[in-house]
Design a protein around this motif. Structure first.
Motif: not given
Ligand code: AMP
Ligand code: MG
Length: 408
Positions: A65-84
């Motif tokens: 296990p490890c922790a990751l920083e949350l950078v947002g949410e992508v829903r069905a139908g979204d055109a995501p602009t964020l980058t992981v």
């Protein structure tokens, strides 16, 4: 007498393809596709998450296990602009596009919220895990359905996903159904002591509809020469196929064959080595094909299935025109002393993991109730006069597998 195979070849030779037409997708079920259909876009059209979970970089969670920083949410139908980025994750829903930077999705069940800004990923994932890559099912331009395919619900789904709101299909053949016999009364009438109800008309009309035809029901012709000629003349007018029941055997009042000849019909055959059946008239007058089916109810249905159904489907350009055939194991002995290709009613069932065929007790070619209990017909060629239990034989699937599928 003509073999079943040779007779079918004649029927298919004469069954000319009908023109096509365009119909709404809603109307396409049961029709035969008259065009190849290609995918208009890749499927999936984007890298798609197959799970509810977290889009992340697989390399980041190799030591879970490890922790990751949350950078947002992508829903069905979204055109995501964020980058992981490295050490980051985005919440993602099934059917949503994978955001850039992410290489995999971990399903929500293998994660735990840590705090408002972080999530714990409890198990490692492979690169691309839970991601359906763009074009991995089908590439834009690939053929997804071929002309000649019967449109079933799964084809409707493919047509819908490729944007085919309208579909090119073969025109439905127009089939007229005429029955003959002085003893035959309409289903709505009360039969006298020596009369029987017209079962062939409704049965054959139903078979023709299932084979894609538009059916005209013509009623009952009496066994008189002039009346038979008049009914056949009317029946032949403006239809692709005329299907007649009864009046084709050797009795004094079997008038269909001479009446068809009088009307200028070319007869290709009048007998086929099939049981039930044998008397079976097939001809053409102008553009209209004519089938004279035997009057016995099981004979009429079986000969329809083998010959008329094939003709109707071939006219619609269907690639497959015969019922599916399976090799089955006979659970009881079957005999065929007819000297013809016998079609014997059976129920198919699983017996010791094998597909077994249990004969349906039948009084013969008039026994329409026994026929309705069969879900397949075992085919025994003329030479095969005896088939013992345990032997294998081909069986034509009739398709009524909805109930009573077990061997009793
Ligand atoms: P046919 O071929 O006219 O000699 O008829 C053979 C047998 O089938 C006879 O017993 C008829 O009564 C029966 N039959 C003929 N037409 C029909 C029909 N439309 N519905 C039910 N049975 C029929
Ligand atoms: Mg008759």
């Amino acid at each position: 007498m003509l073999s079943v195979e040779d007779a079918l070849a004649v029927v298919l030779r004469e069954a000319k393809p009908l023109p096509s037409e365009e119909v709404a997708l809603d109307e396409a079920l049961g029709r035969v596709l008259a065009e190849d259909v290609a995918a208009d876009r890749d499927l999936p059209p984007f890298d798609r998450s197959a799970m509810d979970g977290y889009a992340l970089r697989a390399a980041d969670v190799a030591q879970a296990p490890c922790a990751l920083e949350l950078v947002g949410e992508v829903r069905a139908g979204d055109a995501p602009t964020l980058t992981v980025g490295p050490g980051q994750a985005a919440k993602i829903m099934t059917g949503a596009p994978l955001p850039s930077g992410a290489t995999a999705v971990q399903q929500v069940e293998k994660t735990r919220p840590l705090d408002e800004f972080r999530v714990t990923i409890e198990a490692a994932v492979e690169e691309r895990q839970n991601v359906a890559p763009r074009g991995s099912e089908v590439r834009a331009g690939d053929t997804v359905l071929e002309r000649g395919r019967l449109i079933d619900p799964s084809a409707v789904a493919v047509l819908a996903t490729t944007g085919k709101a309208r579909v090119r299909v073969a025109r439905r053949p127009v089939a007229a159904v005429l029955v003959t016999g002085d003893e035959i009364v309409d289903v709505a009438e009360l039969p006298g002591p020596s009369q029987i109800r017209n079962s062939n008309g409704p049965a054959v009309a139903a078979q023709a509809r299932l084979a894609g035809a538009n059916v005209r029901v013509l009623g009952i012709a009496p066994d008189r020469r002039d009346a038979t000629v008049a009914a056949l003349r009317e029946g032949l007018a403006g239809v692709d196929v005329l299907i007649v029941s009864g009046g084709v055997s050797a009795g004094d009042y079997d008038l269909v064959e001479p009446a068809l000849v009088e009307l200028g019909t070319t007869l290709f055959f009048t007998k086929v080595a099939i049981k039930p059946g044998a008397p079976l008239v097939f001809g053409r007058r102008g553009e209209t094909l004519v089938f004279g089916l035997p009057g016995n109810p099981v004979s009429a249905q079986v000969t329809f299935d083998v010959f008329v159904r094939a003709a109707l489907l071939r006219m619609q350009g269907a690639r497959v025109v015969s019922r599916p055939v399976l090799e089955v194991e006979l659970l009881e002995r079957l005999r065929n002393k007819s000297g013809r290709t016998a079609h014997l009613p059976v129920r198919l069932c699983l017996a010791d993991g094998k597909l077994g065929a249990q004969p349906v007790p039948s009084m013969g070619s008039a026994d329409l109730v026994a026929h309705s209990r069969a879900n397949a017909l075992v085919v025994l060629e003329a030479e095969r006069t005896l088939a013992e239990a345990g032997e294998r034989a081909p069986a034509l699937l009739l398709g009524n597998f909805l109930e009573r599928d077990g061997c009793e």
